[in-house]
Design a protein around this motif. Structure first.
Motif, PDB file in Angstrom:
ATOM      1  N   ILE A 138       8.404  -0.128   8.151  1.00  0.00           N
ATOM      2  CA  ILE A 138       8.715  -0.015   6.836  1.00  0.00           C
ATOM      3  C   ILE A 138       9.691   1.200   6.473  1.00  0.00           C
ATOM      4  O   ILE A 138       9.436   2.345   6.826  1.00  0.00           O
ATOM      5  N   VAL A 139      10.928   0.758   6.033  1.00  0.00           N
ATOM      6  CA  VAL A 139      11.876   1.804   5.762  1.00  0.00           C
ATOM      7  C   VAL A 139      12.034   2.118   4.217  1.00  0.00           C
ATOM      8  O   VAL A 139      12.093   1.090   3.311  1.00  0.00           O
ATOM      9  N   TYR A 140      12.123   3.416   3.722  1.00  0.00           N
ATOM     10  CA  TYR A 140      12.130   3.832   2.742  1.00  0.00           C
ATOM     11  C   TYR A 140      13.525   4.234   2.388  1.00  0.00           C
ATOM     12  O   TYR A 140      14.415   4.869   3.160  1.00  0.00           O
ATOM     13  N   THR A 141      13.953   3.781   1.136  1.00  0.00           N
ATOM     14  CA  THR A 141      15.147   4.286   0.862  1.00  0.00           C
ATOM     15  C   THR A 141      15.204   4.705  -0.768  1.00  0.00           C
ATOM     16  O   THR A 141      14.648   4.036  -1.660  1.00  0.00           O
ATOM     17  N   ARG A 142      15.775   5.758  -0.908  1.00  0.00           N
ATOM     18  CA  ARG A 142      15.874   6.524  -2.276  1.00  0.00           C
ATOM     19  C   ARG A 142      17.066   5.801  -3.077  1.00  0.00           C
ATOM     20  O   ARG A 142      18.171   5.712  -2.319  1.00  0.00           O
ATOM     21  N   ASN A 156       0.990  -1.080  -0.194  1.00  0.00           N
ATOM     22  CA  ASN A 156      -0.040   0.080   0.220  1.00  0.00           C
ATOM     23  C   ASN A 156       0.856   1.322  -0.214  1.00  0.00           C
ATOM     24  O   ASN A 156       0.439   2.093  -0.492  1.00  0.00           O
ATOM     25  N   ILE A 157       1.982   1.441   0.705  1.00  0.00           N
ATOM     26  CA  ILE A 157       2.793   2.526   0.726  1.00  0.00           C
ATOM     27  C   ILE A 157       3.370   2.652  -0.647  1.00  0.00           C
ATOM     28  O   ILE A 157       3.549   3.593  -1.268  1.00  0.00           O
ATOM     29  N   SER A 158       3.987   1.598  -1.105  1.00  0.00           N
ATOM     30  CA  SER A 158       4.469   1.478  -2.486  1.00  0.00           C
ATOM     31  C   SER A 158       3.787   2.191  -3.572  1.00  0.00           C
ATOM     32  O   SER A 158       4.027   3.132  -4.420  1.00  0.00           O
ATOM     33  N   GLU A 159       2.358   1.700  -3.383  1.00  0.00           N
ATOM     34  CA  GLU A 159       1.426   2.180  -4.392  1.00  0.00           C
ATOM     35  C   GLU A 159       1.205   3.928  -4.208  1.00  0.00           C
ATOM     36  O   GLU A 159       1.173   4.509  -5.206  1.00  0.00           O
ATOM     37  N   ALA A 213      12.918   4.002  -8.414  1.00  0.00           N
ATOM     38  CA  ALA A 213      13.735   5.176  -7.740  1.00  0.00           C
ATOM     39  C   ALA A 213      13.679   4.930  -6.386  1.00  0.00           C
ATOM     40  O   ALA A 213      14.343   5.988  -5.726  1.00  0.00           O
ATOM     41  N   PHE A 214      13.091   3.831  -5.894  1.00  0.00           N
ATOM     42  CA  PHE A 214      13.242   3.681  -4.431  1.00  0.00           C
ATOM     43  C   PHE A 214      12.882   2.409  -3.958  1.00  0.00           C
ATOM     44  O   PHE A 214      12.694   1.351  -4.721  1.00  0.00           O
ATOM     45  N   LYS A 215      13.255   1.915  -2.880  1.00  0.00           N
ATOM     46  CA  LYS A 215      13.172   0.638  -2.066  1.00  0.00           C
ATOM     47  C   LYS A 215      12.445   0.660  -0.749  1.00  0.00           C
ATOM     48  O   LYS A 215      12.819   1.628   0.049  1.00  0.00           O
ATOM     49  N   LEU A 216      11.536  -0.280  -0.621  1.00  0.00           N
ATOM     50  CA  LEU A 216      11.250  -0.172   0.839  1.00  0.00           C
ATOM     51  C   LEU A 216      11.441  -1.674   1.425  1.00  0.00           C
ATOM     52  O   LEU A 216      11.428  -2.569   0.759  1.00  0.00           O
TER      53      LEU A 216
END
Length: 81
Positions: free
Chosen positions: A73-77, A30-33, A44-47
């Motif tokens: 949930i960790v976001y990485t650009r 859901n966060i990715s969407e 362009a990102f990774k969760l």
């Protein structure tokens, strides 16, 4: 009667464990969407799903949590050359 009760209890426990396991994947999806809907390319990102105790608050960007806050949930650009 006791056997039916115990079997029902065991079945409920198994189903709840399966639901917990998939809940982090659902939250991550859901966060990715939402990120993609905001115009960010999927590449362009990774969760990542990370146990809460392994989070480095100085470098990790937490964008969500799941399983009663046991995981983040960790976001990485991602940088592209």
């Amino acid at each position: 009667m006791k056997k039916i009760f115990l079997l029902s209890l065991l079945l409920c426990f198994a189903v709840s464990r399966m639901a917990l396991a998939s809940s982090c994947d659902d939250v991550k999806k859901n966060i990715s969407e939402k990120i993609v809907k905001n115009g960010v390319s999927l590449d362009a990102f990774k969760l990542e799903i990370v146990p809460t105790e392994q989070i480095d608050v100085t470098k990790d960007e937490v964008v969500g949590h799941c399983q009663n806050d046991k995981f983040k949930i960790v976001y990485t650009r991602l940088l592209h050359q």
